[in-house]
Design an enzyme around this catalytic site. Structure first.
Site, PDB file in Angstrom:
ATOM      1  N   CYS A 123       0.845  -1.190   0.000  1.00 52.85           N
ATOM      2  CA  CYS A 123       0.000   0.000   0.000  1.00 52.85           C
ATOM      3  C   CYS A 123       0.877   1.234   0.000  1.00 52.85           C
ATOM      4  O   CYS A 123       2.098   1.124  -0.054  1.00 52.85           O
ATOM      5  CB  CYS A 123      -0.994  -0.016   1.162  1.00 52.85           C
ATOM      6  SG  CYS A 123      -0.298   0.499   2.703  1.00 52.85           S
ATOM      7  N   ARG A 128       4.102  -4.045   3.643  1.00 52.58           N
ATOM      8  CA  ARG A 128       3.137  -4.559   4.617  1.00 52.58           C
ATOM      9  C   ARG A 128       2.736  -6.022   4.397  1.00 52.58           C
ATOM     10  O   ARG A 128       1.571  -6.329   4.110  1.00 52.58           O
ATOM     11  CB  ARG A 128       1.897  -3.659   4.675  1.00 52.58           C
ATOM     12  CG  ARG A 128       2.256  -2.227   5.010  1.00 52.58           C
ATOM     13  CD  ARG A 128       1.059  -1.347   5.153  1.00 52.58           C
ATOM     14  NE  ARG A 128       0.355  -1.526   6.412  1.00 52.58           N
ATOM     15  CZ  ARG A 128      -0.740  -0.855   6.748  1.00 52.58           C
ATOM     16  NH1 ARG A 128      -1.241   0.021   5.905  1.00 52.58           N
ATOM     17  NH2 ARG A 128      -1.326  -1.066   7.895  1.00 52.58           N
ATOM     18  N   ARG A 405     -11.944   8.364   5.428  1.00 48.06           N
ATOM     19  CA  ARG A 405     -11.722   6.986   5.896  1.00 48.06           C
ATOM     20  C   ARG A 405     -11.462   6.958   7.399  1.00 48.06           C
ATOM     21  O   ARG A 405     -11.809   5.975   8.062  1.00 48.06           O
ATOM     22  CB  ARG A 405     -10.514   6.375   5.182  1.00 48.06           C
ATOM     23  CG  ARG A 405     -10.745   6.113   3.723  1.00 48.06           C
ATOM     24  CD  ARG A 405      -9.584   5.374   3.148  1.00 48.06           C
ATOM     25  NE  ARG A 405      -9.362   4.132   3.900  1.00 48.06           N
ATOM     26  CZ  ARG A 405      -8.409   3.261   3.632  1.00 48.06           C
ATOM     27  NH1 ARG A 405      -7.584   3.477   2.644  1.00 48.06           N
ATOM     28  NH2 ARG A 405      -8.287   2.161   4.340  1.00 48.06           N
TER      29      ARG A 405
HETATM   30  N1  EPU Z   1       4.688  -6.650   9.298  1.00 53.10           N
HETATM   31  C1  EPU Z   1       5.293  -7.733   8.713  1.00 53.10           C
HETATM   32  N2  EPU Z   1       4.604  -8.910   8.668  1.00 53.10           N
HETATM   33  C2  EPU Z   1       3.366  -9.042   9.198  1.00 53.10           C
HETATM   34  C3  EPU Z   1       2.749  -7.933   9.797  1.00 53.10           C
HETATM   35  C4  EPU Z   1       3.444  -6.745   9.833  1.00 53.10           C
HETATM   36  O1  EPU Z   1       6.433  -7.650   8.221  1.00 53.10           O
HETATM   37  O2  EPU Z   1       2.782 -10.138   9.116  1.00 53.10           O
HETATM   38  C5  EPU Z   1       5.421  -5.369   9.362  1.00 53.10           C
HETATM   39  C6  EPU Z   1       4.704  -4.231   8.625  1.00 53.10           C
HETATM   40  O3  EPU Z   1       5.011  -4.245   7.249  1.00 53.10           O
HETATM   41  C7  EPU Z   1       5.238  -3.014   9.348  1.00 53.10           C
HETATM   42  C8  EPU Z   1       5.423  -3.519  10.788  1.00 53.10           C
HETATM   43  O4  EPU Z   1       5.430  -4.933  10.704  1.00 53.10           O
HETATM   44  O5  EPU Z   1       6.486  -2.658   8.822  1.00 53.10           O
HETATM   45  C9  EPU Z   1       4.323  -3.116  11.762  1.00 53.10           C
HETATM   46  O6  EPU Z   1       3.051  -3.364  11.176  1.00 53.10           O
HETATM   47  P1  EPU Z   1       1.773  -3.702  12.063  1.00 53.10           P
HETATM   48  O7  EPU Z   1       1.366  -5.100  11.780  1.00 53.10           O
HETATM   49  O8  EPU Z   1       2.052  -3.325  13.475  1.00 53.10           O
HETATM   50  O9  EPU Z   1       0.708  -2.708  11.460  1.00 53.10           O
HETATM   51  P2  EPU Z   1      -0.791  -3.018  10.990  1.00 53.10           P
HETATM   52  O10 EPU Z   1      -1.459  -3.896  11.981  1.00 53.10           O
HETATM   53  O11 EPU Z   1      -0.776  -3.412   9.570  1.00 53.10           O
HETATM   54  C10 EPU Z   1      -1.853  -1.047  12.331  1.00 53.10           C
HETATM   55  C11 EPU Z   1      -2.686   0.155  12.002  1.00 53.10           C
HETATM   56  C12 EPU Z   1      -1.848   1.179  11.262  1.00 53.10           C
HETATM   57  C13 EPU Z   1      -0.671   1.564  12.143  1.00 53.10           C
HETATM   58  C14 EPU Z   1       0.141   0.319  12.522  1.00 53.10           C
HETATM   59  C15 EPU Z   1       1.280   0.597  13.475  1.00 53.10           C
HETATM   60  C16 EPU Z   1      -4.908  -0.727  11.716  1.00 53.10           C
HETATM   61  C17 EPU Z   1      -6.053  -0.990  10.804  1.00 53.10           C
HETATM   62  N3  EPU Z   1      -3.822  -0.233  11.163  1.00 53.10           N
HETATM   63  O12 EPU Z   1      -1.418  -1.574  11.078  1.00 53.10           O
HETATM   64  O13 EPU Z   1      -2.680   2.319  11.067  1.00 53.10           O
HETATM   65  O14 EPU Z   1       0.158   2.471  11.463  1.00 53.10           O
HETATM   66  O15 EPU Z   1      -0.737  -0.647  13.148  1.00 53.10           O
HETATM   67  O16 EPU Z   1       0.819   1.174  14.633  1.00 53.10           O
HETATM   68  O17 EPU Z   1      -5.001  -0.932  12.913  1.00 53.10           O
HETATM   69  C18 EPU Z   1      -3.623   4.140   9.913  1.00 53.10           C
HETATM   70  O18 EPU Z   1      -4.573   4.096  10.688  1.00 53.10           O
HETATM   71  O19 EPU Z   1      -3.439   5.123   9.135  1.00 53.10           O
HETATM   72  C19 EPU Z   1      -2.652   3.039   9.899  1.00 53.10           C
HETATM   73  C20 EPU Z   1      -1.839   2.806   8.881  1.00 53.10           C
END
Ligand code: EPU
Length: 426
Positions: A123, A128, A405
């Site tokens: 994205c 991600r 959003r």
């Molecule tokens: N990552 C991996 N593998 C995985 C999952 C994550 O490599 O299986 C990496 C990601 O690419 C990233 C890091 O781990 O570099 C952290 O990602 P995380 O999984 O914590 O983020 P997320 O769950 O995808 C949520 C929020 C994001 C926020 C992040 C960090 C939601 C819907 N989204 O994303 O919010 O930035 O946590 O706090 O809860 C936003 O609201 O604008 C937004 C992007």
């Protein structure tokens, strides 16, 4: 397509109500799939992403009814009844548009025994991947295959508790593991769990539904699986990112704003930096109040980190503030690899920013100047709105759908506090 028009240089004064948290609400909605009884969520924010998640759940056969709240400060109420799950398919089109759709995978699998959910793909802010989500589900005994861009997951015989140790912190993967573990046989231990307040909110809602979870707010969550979950009534936590955004709005525009419903504890890292930059942040009996006396903010360095560190979701907004600071600041983004898309747009407003890899050096200028701008994601878009509040003249922020959003009636909330901001048609 709508745009937001801002005439900058107005001080803010008054109160801004903080809505329910998008990033909690979307996961709580997904959690409704874990029970055949209705889950009623209150303090729901009025957002395009919430509507999209509602549509996705409807496509699985979930009954979704919404009663709208009254004023700006009153959240909506949503009743989700997943009596029968008729489909467990989330299309590419859906997941591509809203990544949080991927969070339906774990609850569908745990309750329904199988699911087919599109891989989200990259994205605007980074690649991600979802490898940690899939590892967690496999550790609990699911069979997981990837085919034609889809995840096909199966656990017809039920999931089984296990120890899941994440190599690094992931909010989404922790939530996947947590939801899946609630209905698994036996105990699941999640090591190196993310500690974001939205995860605690999800855990509390799951507990209200009958889940047995210990270690809330820590990096070690222990879940004792139960046979079934039940209906519940649950109020979504306040949106700490929205609250933080309006706190920065007060600092950049100057003035005094009370953020109703905001909590100091969940915004500790930001408040610390705002105080260093010269703002005064005090507790009020309804939330927190942010005062900035009209002086230029001082330059402060900032590095994003998992909670309780400085949130990546406030990095763009904080950068907008640093654009007009007295001095230079260094801003480091450690969570996502491509989250500086706001930089060239801030530069259109007169900011002086140099990016090298994951570091941006911001040399504060005395004033920004209004211009038409656009951004590629939600937080980047709102950073342009904040910059527009400071800028001389008119700023037009295009692609308002990003803002819709994740920010509940943004222009109404800001204009209520004295900003000259309006939504205009094409
Ligand atoms: N990552 C991996 N593998 C995985 C999952 C994550 O490599 O299986 C990496 C990601 O690419 C990233 C890091 O781990 O570099 C952290 O990602 P995380 O999984 O914590 O983020 P997320 O769950 O995808 C949520 C929020 C994001 C926020 C992040 C960090 C939601 C819907 N989204 O994303 O919010 O930035 O946590 O706090 O809860 C936003 O609201 O604008 C937004 C992007």
């Amino acid at each position: 397509m709508d745009r937001i028009r801002i005439h900058g240089q107005r001080r803010l004064a008054g109160e801004i109500p903080v809505s329910g948290a998008k990033n909690a609400a979307l996961k709580l909605m997904a959690a409704s799939l874990l029970t055949e009884e209705p889950l009623t969520l209150s303090n729901m924010p009025r957002l395009a992403d919430v509507r999209a998640m509602g549509e996705l759940l409807r496509s699985f056969g979930v009954g979704v009814t919404v009663s709208l709240g009254g004023g700006l400060g009153e959240g909506d109420q949503m009743r989700l009844a997943a009596c029968n799950i008729q489909s467990a398919f989330a299309s590419y089109d859906m997941v591509r548009k809203m990544r949080a759709s991927f969070q339906v995978l774990a609850p569908l699998l745990a309750r329904h025994g199988e699911a087919k959910v599109s891989l989200p793909g990259g994205c605007a802010i980074g690649a991600r991947p979802v490898d940690l989500h899939l590892k967690a589900l496999k550790a609990l005994g699911a069979q997981v295959e990837l085919a034609d861009g889809y995840v096909l997951a199966n656990a017809k015989g039920g999931l089984t508790g296990a120890t899941i140790e994440f190599p690094f912190v992931s909010v989404g993967a922790t939530e996947t593991a947590l939801m899946a573990a609630t209905l698994a046989k036996g105990e699941t231990v999640i090591e190196n769990a993310a500690r974001e307040p939205e995860i605690e909110d999800l855990a509390r809602c799951l507990m209200a539904m009958g889940a047995r979870i210990a270690g809330l707010g820590t990096s070690r969550l222990v879940v004792e699986g139960v046979k079934q979950l039940y209906g519940a009534d649950y109020a979504v936590m306040h949106d700490r990112i929205e609250a933080g955004t309006y706190a920065i709005a007060a600092a950049i525009a100057g003035g005094e704003v009370e953020l109703i419903g905001a909590k100091r504890q969940s915004n500790g890292a930001l408040i610390d930096l705002l105080e260093k930059a010269g703002a005064r942040v005090s507790d009020s009996n309804r939330g927190i109040a942010v005062h900035m006396n009209g002086a230029r903010p001082r330059a402060v360095d900032c590095s994003t980190a998992p909670y309780p560190g400085f949130p990546t979701d406030l990095q763009a907004q904080f950068m907008a503030l640093m654009c007009v600071a007295d001095g230079s600041s260094v801003i480091k983004e450690t969570i996502f690899e491509n989250r500086f898309m706001h930089v060239p747009e801030l530069a259109r407003l007169g900011a002086d920013i140099k990016v090298t890899g994951d570091v941006a050096v911001v040399r504060g200028v005395e004033k920004l100047r209004g211009a038409p701008v656009m951004a590629t994601d939600l937080r980047a878009s709102v950073s342009l709105v904040l910059a527009g509040l400071e800028a001389e003249g008119e700023t037009i922020v295009n692609r308002v759908y990003h803002l819709d959003r994740g920010f509940d009636r943004l222009e109404q909330k800001l204009s209520q506090a004295g900003a000259d901001i309006a939504r205009i048609g094409e």
